[in-house]
Design a protein around this motif. Structure first.
Motif, mmCIF file in Angstrom:
data_model
loop_
_atom_site.group_PDB
_atom_site.id
_atom_site.type_symbol
_atom_site.label_atom_id
_atom_site.label_comp_id
_atom_site.label_asym_id
_atom_site.label_seq_id
_atom_site.Cartn_x
_atom_site.Cartn_y
_atom_site.Cartn_z
ATOM 1 N N MET A 166 0.822 -1.207 0.000
ATOM 2 C CA MET A 166 0.000 0.000 0.000
ATOM 3 C C MET A 166 0.858 1.262 0.000
ATOM 4 N N THR A 167 2.003 1.197 0.672
ATOM 5 C CA THR A 167 2.917 2.341 0.675
ATOM 6 C C THR A 167 3.499 2.572 -0.712
ATOM 7 N N VAL A 168 3.862 1.496 -1.386
ATOM 8 C CA VAL A 168 4.416 1.626 -2.735
ATOM 9 C C VAL A 168 3.393 2.213 -3.687
ATOM 10 N N ILE A 169 2.157 1.697 -3.665
ATOM 11 C CA ILE A 169 1.185 2.215 -4.636
ATOM 12 C C ILE A 169 0.770 3.647 -4.292
ATOM 13 N N SER A 170 0.804 3.997 -3.011
ATOM 14 C CA SER A 170 0.548 5.389 -2.642
ATOM 15 C C SER A 170 1.636 6.292 -3.210
ATOM 16 N N GLY A 171 2.880 5.815 -3.135
ATOM 17 C CA GLY A 171 3.987 6.564 -3.722
ATOM 18 C C GLY A 171 3.879 6.658 -5.234
#
Length: 197
Positions: A166-171
């Motif tokens: 989720m952190t990667v796709i938010s980035g």
């Protein structure tokens, strides 16, 4: 010459079309940076008509997010439900995100990921945070099920892996909104997939 019968009559408009315009405006600018005046101009209706049709700005944003998640989002949930394994779901989410966040003719980025950026309204922030948390929890649950089924090592951190994705796709969404290309985002997504179990 405008007759007295038509003068002052509220301008008619298609509510669904107006709502889609509002979604795209919030998608581009976020809740905080979008004013009622911006919405009135974008939708082509007067402020009274805007309030009559949608309520206040907060109510319109809440409805916009709900429709956005159903009509423009949904790829995370689809991957979790449809992929044969959680590992395949993770890969699909990461590799689909670059195309999702750079679609032609639509604002780049993600309304759910960044729509509350900069806002001091706790209700708006909490509602989007809840939506993001629900997606992360769904992925955690899918990963945990595969651990129980022996498809992933017992020491796999389900919450940590879900949080990472989720952190990667938010980035990726943030980079897309800043102008990164699909190819640039895909390179990042490829690296991220290689770091996952």
């Amino acid at each position: 010459m405008v007759s007295s019968a038509t003068r002052g009559r509220p301008r008619s408009f298609d509510r669904d079309t107006a709502l889609d315009l509002a979604i795209r405006l919030f998608w581009r600018k976020g809740y905080e940076a979008t004013s009622v005046r911006d919405l009135s101009e974008e939708l082509g209706i007067g402020t009274p008509s805007l309030y009559n049709a949608f309520g206040d700005k907060k109510a319109l944003f809440t409805e916009a997010v709900s429709i956005y998640d159903r009509e423009y989002g949904g790829f995370i949930e689809a991957a979790i439900q449809d992929a044969p394994t959680s590992a395949a779901a993770v890969r699909r989410i990461l590799l689909e995100a670059p195309a999702r966040y750079t679609r032609h003719g639509l604002p780049h980025g993600c309304l759910v990921a960044s729509g509350d950026a900069g806002t001091t309204d706790s209700e708006i922030h909490d509602s989007l945070q809840h939506l993001r948390s629900e997606k992360a929890q769904s992925l955690s649950d899918r990963i945990r099920a595969d651990i129980s089924a022996g498809q992933l090592p017992e020491d796999t951190d389900a919450d940590g892996l879900s949080g990472y994705v989720m952190t990667v796709i938010s980035g990726l969404a943030q980079r897309a909104s800043e102008g990164a290309t699909k190819a640039e985002l895909t390179t990042i997504a490829d690296i991220a997939t290689r770091s996952c179990p």
